[in-house]
Design a protein around this motif. Structure first.
Motif, PDB file in Angstrom:
ATOM      1  N   ASN A  27       0.670  -1.115   0.336  1.00 35.64           N
ATOM      2  CA  ASN A  27      -0.062   0.100   0.295  1.00 35.64           C
ATOM      3  C   ASN A  27       0.621   0.992  -0.032  1.00 35.64           C
ATOM      4  OD1 ASN A  27      -3.323  -0.903   0.731  1.00 35.64           O
ATOM      5  ND2 ASN A  27      -1.691  -2.007   2.089  1.00 35.64           N
ATOM      6  N   ASN A  28       1.831   1.329  -0.045  1.00 36.52           N
ATOM      7  CA  ASN A  28       2.671   2.728  -0.065  1.00 36.52           C
ATOM      8  C   ASN A  28       2.700   3.306   1.060  1.00 36.52           C
ATOM      9  OD1 ASN A  28       4.589   3.665  -1.364  1.00 36.52           O
ATOM     10  ND2 ASN A  28       3.543   5.053  -2.957  1.00 36.52           N
ATOM     11  N   LEU A  29       2.721   2.598   1.834  1.00 38.22           N
ATOM     12  CA  LEU A  29       2.538   3.862   3.514  1.00 38.22           C
ATOM     13  C   LEU A  29       3.186   4.558   3.857  1.00 38.22           C
ATOM     14  CD1 LEU A  29       0.619   0.837   5.915  1.00 38.22           C
ATOM     15  CD2 LEU A  29      -0.369   2.245   3.498  1.00 38.22           C
ATOM     16  N   PRO A  30       3.356   5.719   4.233  1.00 32.06           N
ATOM     17  CA  PRO A  30       4.374   6.532   4.408  1.00 32.06           C
ATOM     18  C   PRO A  30       4.714   5.781   5.306  1.00 32.06           C
ATOM     19  CG  PRO A  30       1.793   8.013   4.285  1.00 32.06           C
ATOM     20  CD  PRO A  30       1.883   6.043   4.313  1.00 32.06           C
ATOM     21  N   GLU A 122       1.356  15.857   7.874  1.00 33.07           N
ATOM     22  CA  GLU A 122       2.375  16.197   7.069  1.00 33.07           C
ATOM     23  C   GLU A 122       1.691  16.382   5.877  1.00 33.07           C
ATOM     24  OE1 GLU A 122       2.922  19.477   7.749  1.00 33.07           O
ATOM     25  OE2 GLU A 122       3.178  19.439   9.664  1.00 33.07           O
ATOM     26  N   GLU A 123       2.469  16.645   4.368  1.00 27.90           N
ATOM     27  CA  GLU A 123       2.753  15.835   3.506  1.00 27.90           C
ATOM     28  C   GLU A 123       2.698  14.692   3.723  1.00 27.90           C
ATOM     29  OE1 GLU A 123       1.141  16.010  -0.366  1.00 27.90           O
ATOM     30  OE2 GLU A 123       0.636  17.488   0.826  1.00 27.90           O
ATOM     31  N   PRO A 124       2.397  13.597   3.283  1.00 30.61           N
ATOM     32  CA  PRO A 124       3.144  11.866   3.406  1.00 30.61           C
ATOM     33  C   PRO A 124       4.377  11.797   3.029  1.00 30.61           C
ATOM     34  CG  PRO A 124       1.851  11.179   2.858  1.00 30.61           C
ATOM     35  CD  PRO A 124       1.201  13.452   2.187  1.00 30.61           C
ATOM     36  N   ALA A 125       5.788  11.454   3.721  1.00 34.34           N
ATOM     37  CA  ALA A 125       7.103  11.748   3.031  1.00 34.34           C
ATOM     38  C   ALA A 125       7.030   9.565   3.244  1.00 34.34           C
ATOM     39  CB  ALA A 125       7.676  12.531   4.064  1.00 34.34           C
ATOM     40  N   PHE A 126       8.429   9.619   2.332  1.00 35.16           N
ATOM     41  CA  PHE A 126       8.107   8.273   2.065  1.00 35.16           C
ATOM     42  C   PHE A 126      10.109   7.983   2.381  1.00 35.16           C
ATOM     43  CE2 PHE A 126       4.313   9.358   0.388  1.00 35.16           C
ATOM     44  CZ  PHE A 126       3.625   8.235   0.350  1.00 35.16           C
ATOM     45  N   HIS A 127      10.561   6.613   2.604  1.00 36.05           N
ATOM     46  CA  HIS A 127      12.235   6.731   2.833  1.00 36.05           C
ATOM     47  C   HIS A 127      12.440   6.617   1.051  1.00 36.05           C
ATOM     48  CE1 HIS A 127      12.203   6.007   7.070  1.00 36.05           C
ATOM     49  NE2 HIS A 127      11.625   5.296   6.931  1.00 36.05           N
ATOM     50  N   GLN A 141      -2.774  11.355   0.851  1.00 33.23           N
ATOM     51  CA  GLN A 141      -3.216  12.325   1.259  1.00 33.23           C
ATOM     52  C   GLN A 141      -3.059  13.103   2.731  1.00 33.23           C
ATOM     53  OE1 GLN A 141      -6.694  13.545  -0.473  1.00 33.23           O
ATOM     54  NE2 GLN A 141      -6.855  11.690  -1.872  1.00 33.23           N
ATOM     55  N   ARG A 142      -2.040  14.464   2.079  1.00 29.45           N
ATOM     56  CA  ARG A 142      -2.112  15.496   3.320  1.00 29.45           C
ATOM     57  C   ARG A 142      -3.721  15.636   4.618  1.00 29.45           C
ATOM     58  NH1 ARG A 142      -0.514  21.718   4.262  1.00 29.45           N
ATOM     59  NH2 ARG A 142       0.312  21.486   6.381  1.00 29.45           N
TER      60      ARG A 142
END
Length: 210
Positions: A27-30, A122-127, A141-142
């Motif tokens: 699910n490409n989770l933040p 916040e705006e989702p951030a990813f590694h 989404q934020r």
């Protein structure tokens, strides 16, 4: 009509967290967001296993995977002021419409299962610099609430949820609870089981074999 549910065999779960990682990747989770957590039945949070009972003769230990329970009588749906949290009439799955969500978090307050929802402050951030998992997974989404979807983008195409697909101990089962011939229905007919916080009247669609 179908009523999807999940059955988890607590005697087979080894606490490996593969289901949680499968969910996060699919699910490409933040960062720092988990829709599926593996707790210990004595209160230990994810990553902090806790033994219960009394030493030395009555020690107890077991794992309890916890995610959205996809309740038949979901408290979250009743309090959402804009219909962003709703129960899919075709499958019984409790879903979130990110475009409708106004970020009030009433669903989080009403849900008795702590920690199964997350809120993107916040705006989702990813590694990673690129999206992981399925191209059909919903975009994050934020200022919206998120949670387990039973991998709706997979199950709507006849594919089992990612957490079940990659379970090392084969402790997870998923299917139609209203179909007496389904594997989940047969397991519930054969084995003792429980649901979390049944006294709250939410009628969870996740069952734990004991």
């Amino acid at each position: 009509m179908t009523r999807y549910g999940m059955v988890i065999d607590t005697k087979k779960c080894i606490g490996c967290h593969v289901c949680a990682m499968a969910c996060k990747t699919e699910n490409n989770l933040p960062n720092d967001v988990w829709w599926n957590r593996i707790l210990t039945d004595n209160g230990g949070e994810m990553g902090f296993d806790m033994v219960g009972g009394s030493y030395p003769d009555d020690l107890q230990f077991g794992y309890v995977p916890v995610a959205c329970q996809h309740c038949e009588n979901p408290a979250c749906v009743k309090v959402c002021p804009v219909g962003a949290t709703y129960k899919d009439p075709e499958t019984g799955v409790v879903r979130q419409d990110y475009d409708k969500c106004i970020g009030c978090r009433m669903c989080m307050s009403a849900c008795p299962y702590n920690g199964v929802r997350s809120f993107n402050w916040e705006e989702p951030a990813f590694h990673m610099d690129y999206a992981m998992g399925s191209k059909d997974a919903p975009e994050h989404q934020r200022h919206v609430v998120e949670k387990c979807t039973f991998c709706y983008h997979r199950t709507s195409q006849g594919i089992e949820p990612a957490c079940m697909h990659l379970c090392v101990g084969r402790a997870r089962f998923w299917g139609d609870l209203d179909d007496p011939t389904s594997e989940v229905s047969q397991l519930l007919a054969e084995r003792s089981h429980k649901r979390l916080l049944e006294e709250r009247g939410t009628e969870p669609s996740t069952y734990y074999l004991v």
